[in-house]
Design a protein around this motif. Structure first.
Motif, mmCIF file in Angstrom:
data_model
loop_
_atom_site.group_PDB
_atom_site.id
_atom_site.type_symbol
_atom_site.label_atom_id
_atom_site.label_comp_id
_atom_site.label_asym_id
_atom_site.label_seq_id
_atom_site.Cartn_x
_atom_site.Cartn_y
_atom_site.Cartn_z
ATOM 1 N N UNK A 1 7.579 -73.962 -80.433
ATOM 2 C CA UNK A 1 8.228 -73.732 -81.730
ATOM 3 C C UNK A 1 7.239 -73.160 -82.746
ATOM 4 N N UNK A 2 5.988 -73.645 -82.657
ATOM 5 C CA UNK A 2 5.012 -73.339 -83.700
ATOM 6 C C UNK A 2 4.346 -71.970 -83.579
ATOM 7 N N UNK A 3 4.492 -71.315 -82.419
ATOM 8 C CA UNK A 3 3.759 -70.060 -82.217
ATOM 9 C C UNK A 3 4.695 -68.962 -81.732
ATOM 10 N N UNK A 4 4.303 -67.705 -81.926
ATOM 11 C CA UNK A 4 5.099 -66.623 -81.356
ATOM 12 C C UNK A 4 5.073 -66.720 -79.830
ATOM 13 N N UNK A 5 6.100 -66.195 -79.194
ATOM 14 C CA UNK A 5 6.231 -66.314 -77.740
ATOM 15 C C UNK A 5 4.983 -65.824 -77.015
ATOM 16 N N UNK A 6 4.340 -64.793 -77.552
ATOM 17 C CA UNK A 6 3.177 -64.221 -76.869
ATOM 18 C C UNK A 6 2.058 -65.242 -76.720
ATOM 19 N N UNK A 7 1.950 -66.188 -77.658
ATOM 20 C CA UNK A 7 0.910 -67.201 -77.547
ATOM 21 C C UNK A 7 1.171 -68.092 -76.346
ATOM 22 N N UNK A 8 2.465 -68.369 -76.088
ATOM 23 C CA UNK A 8 2.803 -69.221 -74.945
ATOM 24 C C UNK A 8 2.618 -68.473 -73.637
ATOM 25 N N UNK A 9 3.039 -67.215 -73.601
ATOM 26 C CA UNK A 9 2.870 -66.464 -72.352
ATOM 27 C C UNK A 9 1.398 -66.194 -72.071
ATOM 28 N N UNK A 10 0.593 -66.114 -73.122
ATOM 29 C CA UNK A 10 -0.833 -65.869 -72.919
ATOM 30 C C UNK A 10 -1.640 -67.147 -72.790
ATOM 31 N N UNK A 11 -0.940 -68.305 -72.694
ATOM 32 C CA UNK A 11 -1.648 -69.581 -72.657
ATOM 33 C C UNK A 11 -2.611 -69.663 -71.466
ATOM 34 N N UNK A 12 -2.156 -69.168 -70.299
ATOM 35 C CA UNK A 12 -2.999 -69.256 -69.101
ATOM 36 C C UNK A 12 -4.344 -68.595 -69.310
ATOM 37 N N UNK A 13 -4.321 -67.420 -69.948
ATOM 38 C CA UNK A 13 -5.561 -66.676 -70.155
ATOM 39 C C UNK A 13 -6.496 -67.432 -71.079
ATOM 40 N N UNK A 14 -5.941 -68.005 -72.168
ATOM 41 C CA UNK A 14 -6.788 -68.752 -73.094
ATOM 42 C C UNK A 14 -7.315 -70.009 -72.416
ATOM 43 N N UNK A 15 -6.459 -70.651 -71.595
ATOM 44 C CA UNK A 15 -6.906 -71.855 -70.882
ATOM 45 C C UNK A 15 -8.089 -71.505 -69.976
ATOM 46 N N UNK A 16 -7.945 -70.411 -69.230
ATOM 47 C CA UNK A 16 -9.027 -69.993 -68.337
ATOM 48 C C UNK A 16 -10.310 -69.763 -69.136
ATOM 49 N N UNK A 17 -10.146 -69.174 -70.321
ATOM 50 C CA UNK A 17 -11.304 -68.894 -71.160
ATOM 51 C C UNK A 17 -11.953 -70.186 -71.661
ATOM 52 N N UNK A 18 -11.102 -71.188 -71.915
ATOM 53 C CA UNK A 18 -11.640 -72.420 -72.502
ATOM 54 C C UNK A 18 -12.470 -73.198 -71.499
ATOM 55 N N UNK A 19 -12.147 -73.086 -70.193
ATOM 56 C CA UNK A 19 -12.904 -73.900 -69.234
ATOM 57 C C UNK A 19 -14.102 -73.163 -68.651
ATOM 58 N N UNK A 20 -14.182 -71.860 -68.898
ATOM 59 C CA UNK A 20 -15.388 -71.201 -68.403
ATOM 60 C C UNK A 20 -16.339 -70.938 -69.564
ATOM 61 N N UNK A 21 -17.640 -71.014 -69.281
ATOM 62 C CA UNK A 21 -18.615 -70.873 -70.372
ATOM 63 C C UNK A 21 -18.718 -69.424 -70.819
ATOM 64 N N UNK A 22 -19.159 -69.236 -72.038
ATOM 65 C CA UNK A 22 -19.539 -67.905 -72.497
ATOM 66 C C UNK A 22 -20.661 -67.404 -71.607
ATOM 67 N N UNK A 23 -20.606 -66.148 -71.169
ATOM 68 C CA UNK A 23 -21.740 -65.645 -70.390
ATOM 69 C C UNK A 23 -22.597 -64.690 -71.218
ATOM 70 N N UNK A 24 -22.543 -64.853 -72.527
ATOM 71 C CA UNK A 24 -23.413 -64.048 -73.372
ATOM 72 C C UNK A 24 -24.842 -64.535 -73.222
ATOM 73 N N UNK A 25 -25.744 -63.622 -73.004
ATOM 74 C CA UNK A 25 -27.157 -63.993 -72.994
ATOM 75 C C UNK A 25 -27.772 -63.353 -74.230
ATOM 76 N N UNK A 26 -27.879 -64.144 -75.273
ATOM 77 C CA UNK A 26 -28.312 -63.616 -76.555
ATOM 78 C C UNK A 26 -29.634 -62.868 -76.450
#
Lengths: 262, 262, 262, 262, 262
Positions: free
Chosen positions: B49-74
């Motif tokens: 209810x709280x978000x546009x549909x695209x946020x829900x359909x894109x949930x998997x991608x954000x979830x995947x991003x949340x459990x993997x670390x940033x691979x930036x090497x500053x």
């Protein structure tokens, strides 16, 4: 040396133990290894999820930092900056090179070296402020780890209590076991609340207080260094830097500056 | 590779299972499909209810991003920027065109191309900062989805428990059923609390930490690119960019810059 | 069309009904008109106190807005702005007058008319930004109404439960009535929690998300209009505006701009 | 006249009374003078501690302000400013002196007098903005008093309930008194919750809404006054000020401005 | 003299005692030394952990400050500044030297001395604002100590209640002891709630209110001093400073300024 944090934690534990014993209970009634494991383990598990691995492996260092006081002596550092200003005034900025080795603080030392190298004032300011901002971010991350522990341990305390309650409610056949079972179930809430309110939340706050203090010192240093580079009068620099201090501490600088001046 | 998030979630679940079993309960007593459906379903329903549909359909991608670390090497990226500064210094800004293909980061690549195209520095800054702000907004929206799940799942856990309690209270005729009925009623609160505190809240925090880290890197890139375009000395650029790093990581750049200079 | 909000609310209600029925209760046990009146009526009563009357009379409009998605198509609007830039570039700012009628968005249309009228750029910026700020305030007020409902309905749910509990405790003479009386007392808490967490809180958040999206679009328009007025190159304007978009959406503009250019 | 606040409070009380009576209880069961004294007295006691005495003695005035609506008519005020701009344009700034007496708003009047006195524009801006900031601080303090009442009354409600529970638990000898004793104990929580959620929290919010509205009006006035002093075209001033209004209200100004112009 | 804080605390305690006695309980039933020690001791223990030792040793001074009102008389101070402006206008900045000794406020005195010394205006502003910022930090730290007490005492109240509940549940053999044991267990929650909501939270708020008031005065002083140094007309300075005051207080200055002028 300021051992307030360790003293406070010891005082809190002593009071809790005394409270338990003065109520006529045995300490043993309040120790349940499984409950401790769930609260501490669960709290850390959630916190590990929330931060990069390096935050967890570096936890010991941040913890050590949280319980020991800042050893910055603001008045000494202002005195030092005024000494440097006097040297620079009398003998020129290059003369600061010799003074560099006497400086124990890395940040101040780096600033002086940038000045000696003839770095553009704008760039000196830019570099030192970026470094300060970056320090602030690292401090905030360390504090965040403690704050997360402080919010997740009570949460896992409640989860542990729910586990105990569900287990108890499923087996109500023996009424005599209800009391002890509920007592054990409540222990995780007790642990979660105690650990959060005596350790994590206050220590997180302490990290914030220490960080604010360190940043104030660094700002004093930046202000002082830029004034030295601009060739300002040491007396004016002293006036400027003393404004960062509470009135009660200001007296202690006068003499040092006097010594530096002669 | 930094698997802290997955490790933390596994650790938390293992501890909870161990806690249930060490208390003498069967795991089966804590599994109730209906309760799981209400907590997860209700939490997602409110979040949808709280978000546009695209946020829900894109949930998997954000979830995947949340459990993997940033691979930036500053440090590598700072080294890269300094290399580019050396190239630009020796051979002119146009020489960066060849270097573009070696750059794997889209943001840095775009910035270099803007410079090569001779874009006005003010515009380069404007474009890169707008892009950074827009990235930040997208990150905040992703984190918001997790935070909402983290607040609605415990809420639906409580709603589920209320449903169970009302049902139980309406039918008090059989006293022996009270215990088990309350146990089941409490399960939704248990699930809501566990899912929120082990998954959604920590993962939302992780997204915030990763986002802050990525933004820092992007700021380093913008600072570096503008310095390159302004024709600043690579040594000074290095000094500027290293100020973004913690002192412990700074050492690792020196050599790369040395190589780039020769 | 994005019906996520309606879909989420329906899904949540279906799950709750299913949860009630799967637990063997009758839906009728969970419906109590008096409780519904207290929760909804009390929640609205408090909210009416908190806002000017116009906010309450305009509630229906804001509610309608909260459940329907924004129909802004950022890429189309950027394409439109670039078309306008091309027209202005080729035929002068006055030529935009004809294009005004094709513009469906009032804000963009007003901006173009200000430009056509030869308004001072500083004033154009001032007017459009004031209007944006004023829009933002109105959106925040609308969201505030929902947030207040979301916090007062659970409060009146608890007040209703307290009324029920007090009534029950005053008349403990008939033990068999305790269960059903408590069940009814809990219903207001159940309603308050459900309405807040499935409707008001998520819809308030949705209004915030929609508002942020609309403001982004308006900022893109302001940025674009000022660039057009400044006579900037359409290709550069495109570059600037595309920086507001996520990389995945940027592709969709290229062609439109191409068409505009030929 | 907008009586939403009073209407909302009456509606809420009627609903609560209806809820009590529809559940078959007597209103008398819910009235306990001692409980009311503890909740209201305790809430005010804590709030008196938190504020200077003048805030408490001025409470009646702020309360009166919170329940009556703002009577600012933004469109009339914008019309007035535009009239003034027309006068100044046609007859010079000094001609505003005659118009001063027609202005009922003190703030606007003061601004016009500053202009007539030939005060430096920078100083006019400085004085009016300081006054606005000072108004904002006073409003925030008034709102703070209500917010504190709204947080302390439920707290003293809980304290009252704890007193009742402890008293009851100390004297469990007569089981028949347990129910009524608990009922009375719960009344303070009921009062605290009701007073906070129907009166203090919504009225505090209302003060915030009213304050925001008044500040917007004042900003419109400052913007208008500075434009008049700068000798800007009345038509442009109108355009600027109308941007502060929602589109729906803008129409109502056109005519007034037309009258002013002829 | 404004004794609102002390009066409020006394009123609150009287009400609580009256509430206990009017319910027919003995005051003695609500006094339990052990419980008081755990709540106060535990609350302080956690707070000691959170702050440097100096904050704890200086607690008495901050406490004294929190219960006594600010004795700043804004209108007198504005009158004083205007007097100084008149002196400076008639006899030059150096003539302020004699007036310095009549000034009782250290901050204002320091500012005047900086002006007499011919300090650069930019530096005067820099020094006074740094001092103000530093004052603000110290005030915030003092308030933080109270806020922490206000959040930790209820927490240790709950911890004490958990200790009591666990002890009681472990020994359910004697049913007649359950009531009194629970009564004692609840006392810590009662103390924690009472101390937090009658003392620490309101006193922390009072410190915040006092700090805001003092800072406003200091800003008035800075504004006035800079205007004096800039040689502005005393009448204009008066106009500027009066804008900081509520309209009702402004009248009281006119006469003083009149006296200063003659």
């Amino acid at each position: 040396m300021d051992l307030a944090s360790i003293g406070g934690m010891v005082l809190g534990l002593v009071l809790v133990v005394w409270g338990i014993m003065s109520g006529g209970s045995a300490i043993g009634d309040f120790i349940d290894t499984g409950s401790i494991v769930i609260v501490i383990g669960g709290g850390f598990a959630g916190t590990i999820v929330a931060f990069p691995l390096s935050a967890t492996t570096g936890f010991g260092k941040v913890f050590a930092k949280s319980i020991k006081p800042n050893d910055f002596k603001t008045n000494e550092i202002i005195g030092k900056v005024i000494d440097l200003a006097n040297v620079a005034r009398r003998e020129g900025l290059l003369a600061l090179e010799e003074a560099v080795n006497d400086i124990q603080d890395d940040f101040l030392q780096k600033g002086v070296m940038l000045i000696v190298d003839g770095t553009d004032p704008e760039l000196v300011k830019n570099i030192l402020e970026t470094e300060l901002g970056s320090l602030q971010d690292r401090h905030a991350a360390g504090k965040g780890y403690f704050d997360t522990l402080g919010s997740l341990m009570p949460a896992f305390g409640m989860i542990g209590t729910l586990i105990g309650l569900v287990a108890m409610l499923k087996n109500l056949s023996d009424p005599s076991s209800i009391g002890p079972a509920m007592a054990v179930a409540l222990l995780t809430t007790f642990y979660g609340s105690l650990f959060a309110n005596l350790f994590w939340i206050p220590l997180g706050q302490k990290l914030g207080v220490n960080s604010a203090e360190e940043q104030l010192i660094r700002q004093v240093m930046i202000e002082g260094l830029l004034s030295i580079q601009a060739g300002e009068n040491p007396r004016i620099i002293e006036e400027k830097l003393k404004a960062f201090l509470p009135p009660s501490v200001r007296q202690t600088i006068g003499t040092q500056e006097g010594e530096g001046e002669e």
